[in-house]
Enzyme design. Structure first.
Site, PDB file in Angstrom:
ATOM      1  CG  ASP B  12      -2.096   0.868   1.109  1.00 51.90           C
ATOM      2  OD1 ASP B  12      -2.215   1.537   0.070  1.00 51.90           O
ATOM      3  OD2 ASP B  12      -2.913   0.904   2.050  1.00 51.90           O
ATOM      4  CG  ASP B 107      -3.369   4.131  -3.312  1.00 55.67           C
ATOM      5  OD1 ASP B 107      -4.255   3.255  -3.463  1.00 55.67           O
ATOM      6  OD2 ASP B 107      -3.432   5.024  -2.472  1.00 55.67           O
ATOM      7  CD  GLU B 108      -5.767  -0.934  -1.744  1.00 59.93           C
ATOM      8  OE1 GLU B 108      -5.505  -1.743  -0.843  1.00 59.93           O
ATOM      9  OE2 GLU B 108      -6.815  -0.273  -1.793  1.00 59.93           O
TER      10      GLU B 108
END
Lengths: 385, 417
Positions: B12, B107-108
């Site tokens: 993450d 974003d993860e």
């Protein structure tokens, strides 16, 4: 008495008639299709009853489509009232075969008496019922009912249900002094039927009319049950009138430009084969069981001496049928929506049909093989398979 | 036994949008930064720096609320193109560590690291290497959670933040989860929290005192899933699927909440055009053709309607989607009423185009080619590089949390339905 000549007594608050159950039920049944079922305007789920002279006039409307009919009645007091249409139909069906007495009471209630049955129904004010346009006195064209019935049956299924293609939500009827043509399309297929050698008095040049699908279907139902030689057709700026005596169907006109269908009629489909209509229909129905459920795509392969029809889907498997032919031309493979083909074959019914193809991307054409009094052709766009 | 256990990484990125903005404007470093729009706008916070978070600012909070809580924060408009570019860089780093990478959002990502020990060493060593590689290649920090399930990886990466690595040793899952709030289990939202609260369940460990059957009685299938989750297992919903498994979307949709509620038909229809464009773009990316098009419409007072229409054919073209959705809109919108939100939703997918049109000449074919050219431009210069004229008045900043196009993993707003 012509239906349009009725002078409706207005402002009267009485009405009392006696009518035979058989006759009333016949007219109630004939008009049920026009009664709006899911309306937000309550009066539209009612019939308008008008008693004049020795007749009871019944009117139903959904604002787009209206149907007015009549039956003989013993009119004790002339007048009018409105009655909930479905409830009345359901109730009258259950009454014994005897005379029914209908009487307007106070507050728009209506009494229905038949033998030992006695009912009071809640009606609505007659003044709420929309007024309907009257049948024009000029420009009436007589159309043979048998011809019209055929033409509707062979085109109506191709009318679009897509509301976004508004002008396709009806069929185009073209009247010329000596011919009548009907065209319907949904953008994927097109049904075109033409009958010449008729005489249409009162038509000069070309009279083009867009008839909404619902009006087509209702008209077909009327023609199926009526026993008349011809019907009267007329129109004004906004309304179409079809009189199938004694019933009068009026429909709002579809406005807009019907597409230039002549441009899409195939001209050089040089690979043609004649097969039996029922054989082809049966083969397609069998194979289509294994077509993709949503796209309904079937593959047609025309080769020397044989027409193969095949379908496959990952869920159900694959299937092929083949019909022997005398085809000797170049081979061609093309995909079609099975439902579109079956629509035509069902409308054609029996005999031979001719299938005319060009290539995998171009429209295919189907026609009855021989003895076609109606110049009937059906154009289907292929599917990419 | 151990050999059956999976090793899942949840990577993450730390304050991703803020960190990306800092790359472009180093002056933002160490300050309270809010990304998503200006302080007086109606939108919501896309991301907040750790400094801003100390004041209670968090993502999805209205910008105006953020401005009230943290008046000195610097408000920055989002830059979707920048995030997408960085996200692609992140993906490339991850892909160097495992072939099974699934971007869960921009974003993860989840990585299935099972069986990579001989290559990368034990989990902590691999995570350390990944952590360093990420920093050197992207200049961005990330946090990594390691566990035997997606769920444990996800929960532990949250615990490891910021810039940390946390490994929950196999067998310790329940013990690790026990002291955490029930809300930390993915899928437990406000409503579920309240329901659990009514049963006296506040911490994950409290669930252990319930029989599975009791939970099932209270919450049905979800109760069973919850029992599994409390043990650290991937139970129920999307968590059940293998990392990297083919997850073709069942539907694709885009929505937009207006800055100011509007009754302006032109603006509303332009927005629908823009949304149709976005849906069409996604359909083409996934090589899907939709048969059903749905409109979502929310009025000022939050009454919401959805109306769907199934086409006779299938489509993946912006113009055709828009035509349908506009019909639905015109038919269902109470004219003159202010609208808060619009959404366009496509479903019933087919992989082939199928039926050819009889009447449109080569219009469909020409649109197809034009839009395919537009897609190429967008791939190269970003989503806003080209747009249909009709949609320009309806343009708005895109939401940017989605997994960028082309990267494997969760589809864009692809809801299972």
């Amino acid at each position: 008495m012509p239906v349009e000549a009725v002078a409706t007594p207005t402002g009267t608050t009485t009405m009392e008639i006696t009518v035979s159950k058989f006759e009333l039920l016949r007219e109630l049944t004939a008009t049920q299709g026009v009664v709006e079922r899911k309306t937000t305007i309550p009066i539209l789920s009612n019939y308008l009853f008008e008693a004049v002279g020795d007749k009871l006039f019944l009117t139903a409307t959904d604002l787009d489509l209206s149907l007015r009919t009549s039956c003989t009645a013993k009119v004790k007091k002339e007048g009018s009232c409105t009655i909930p249409a479905r409830k009345l139909h359901d109730y009258v069906k259950l009454l014994p075969d005897a005379d029914i007495t209908i009487k307007l009471l106070e507050n728009h209630w209506v009494s229905i008496r038949c033998g030992r049955s006695n009912t009071k129904m809640v009606g609505m004010a007659r003044s709420n019922f929309p007024s309907l346009p009257a049948f024009p006195t000029a420009g009436v064209v007589k159309i043979p009912s048998g011809v019209l019935r055929q033409m509707i049956a062979k085109t109506t299924f191709a009318i679009a249900n897509e509301e976004s293609r508004y002008t396709l939500n009806g069929a185009l009827m073209v009247l010329k002094p000596e011919s009548i043509t009907m065209v319907a399309t949904d953008g994927h297929r097109l049904a075109h039927i033409e009958r010449s050698g008729e005489k249409f008095d009162g038509v000069s040049g070309e009279m083009k009319t867009l008839v909404p699908k619902k009006a087509m279907d209702e008209l077909k139902t009327l023609l199926d049950s009526a026993d008349v030689e011809s019907i009267d057709f007329a129109k004004d700026e906004s309304t179409l009138y079809f009189r199938v005596d004694p019933r009068l169907l009026t429909s709002r006109q579809l406005t807009g430009q019907f597409p230039n269908y002549e441009a899409v009629l195939p001209k050089d489909n040089n690979k043609s084969v004649t097969v039996n209509c029922e054989d082809l229909s049966a083969a397609i129905q069998r194979v289509a069981q294994f077509a993709d459920e949503r796209s309904r795509a079937v593959r047609m392969k025309l080769e020397k001496g044989e027409l193969k029809i095949a379908a496959s889907s990952t869920e159900t498997g694959e299937s092929e049928d083949s019909i022997e032919t005398n085809y000797q031309g170049d081979p061609v493979t093309i995909g079609f929506n099975a439902a579109y083909l079956l629509d035509f074959l069902k409308a054609t019914g029996s005999g031979q049909v001719r299938l005319e193809l060009k290539d995998a991307q171009s429209a295919g054409q189907l026609r009855p093989g021989e003895g076609d009094d109606y110049h009937y052709r059906y154009i289907v766009m292929p599917m990419r398979i | 036994m151990t050999s059956f256990l999976k090793t899942i990484f949840h990577v993450d990125m730390d304050a991703f949008f803020v960190s990306v903005e800092e790359l472009f404007d180093p002056a933002l470093k160490g300050k309270a930064v809010v990304v998503g729009g200006q302080r007086n706008e109606r939108g919501v916070v896309s991301a907040a720096s750790y400094e801003a978070r100390e004041f209670g600012v968090h993502s999805a909070m209205p910008l105006r609320t953020a401005a009230r809580l943290c008046p000195h924060a610097i408000f920055v408009d989002g830059h979707p193109e920048r995030y997408r570019q960085c996200s692609e860089r992140v993906y490339r780093v991850l892909n160097g560590f495992s072939p099974l990478v699934e971007m869960a959002s921009i974003d993860e990502a989840y990585l299935d690291m099972s069986g990579t020990e001989r290559l990368h060493g034990p989990p902590l060593k691999a995570a350390h290497a990944l952590h360093q590689k990420m920093k050197s290649c992207t200049q961005l920090n990330c946090s990594i959670g390691i566990g035997t399930s997606r769920l444990i990886a996800k929960v532990s990466s949250a615990q490891a933040k910021p810039n940390g690595v946390l490994w929950v040793i196999p067998g310790q899952e329940a013990k690790f989860l026990a002291p955490l709030d029930v809300r930390s289990i993915p899928g437990v939202g406000k409503v579920m929290e309240q329901n659990l609260d009514a049963l006296g369940v506040h911490k994950v460990g409290d669930l252990a005192s319930f029989e599975e059957s009791e939970l099932e009685q209270h919450f049905g299938k979800w109760g069973l899933a919850l029992a599994g989750k409390a043990q650290g297992k991937d139970a129920g919903g999307w968590f059940d699927t293998e990392v990297g498994a083919d997850t073709d979307p069942k539907s694709i949709s885009h929505e937009h909440t207006f800055n100011e509620d509007t009754p302006n038909q032109e603006q509303l229809e332009c927005t629908l055009m823009r949304l149709s464009e976005m849906v069409g773009r996604r359909l083409r990316e996934h090589h899907l053709h939709a048969r059903t098009i749905q409109l979502k419409l929310r009025y000022k007072d939050f009454t919401t309607i959805t109306r769907a229409h199934s086409l006779a054919g299938v489509t993946q073209l912006d113009t055709e989607i828009f035509e349908q959705v506009r019909v639905l809109f015109r038919k269902n919108w109470r004219r003159g009423q202010a609208v808060r939100l619009l959404g366009v939703h496509a479903s019933s997918f087919e992989s082939k185009e199928g039926q050819i049109d009889l009447l449109d000449g080569s219009r469909h074919e020409r649109w197809k080619q034009a839009l395919s050219a537009a897609d190429k431009l967008r791939d190269k210069y970003g989503e806003s590089s080209i747009s249909l004229a009709a949609g320009m008045k309806g343009s708005f900043r895109e939401r940017t949390h989605e997994n960028p196009a082309g990267l494997p993993g969760k589809g864009p707003k692809a809801k299972e339905s």
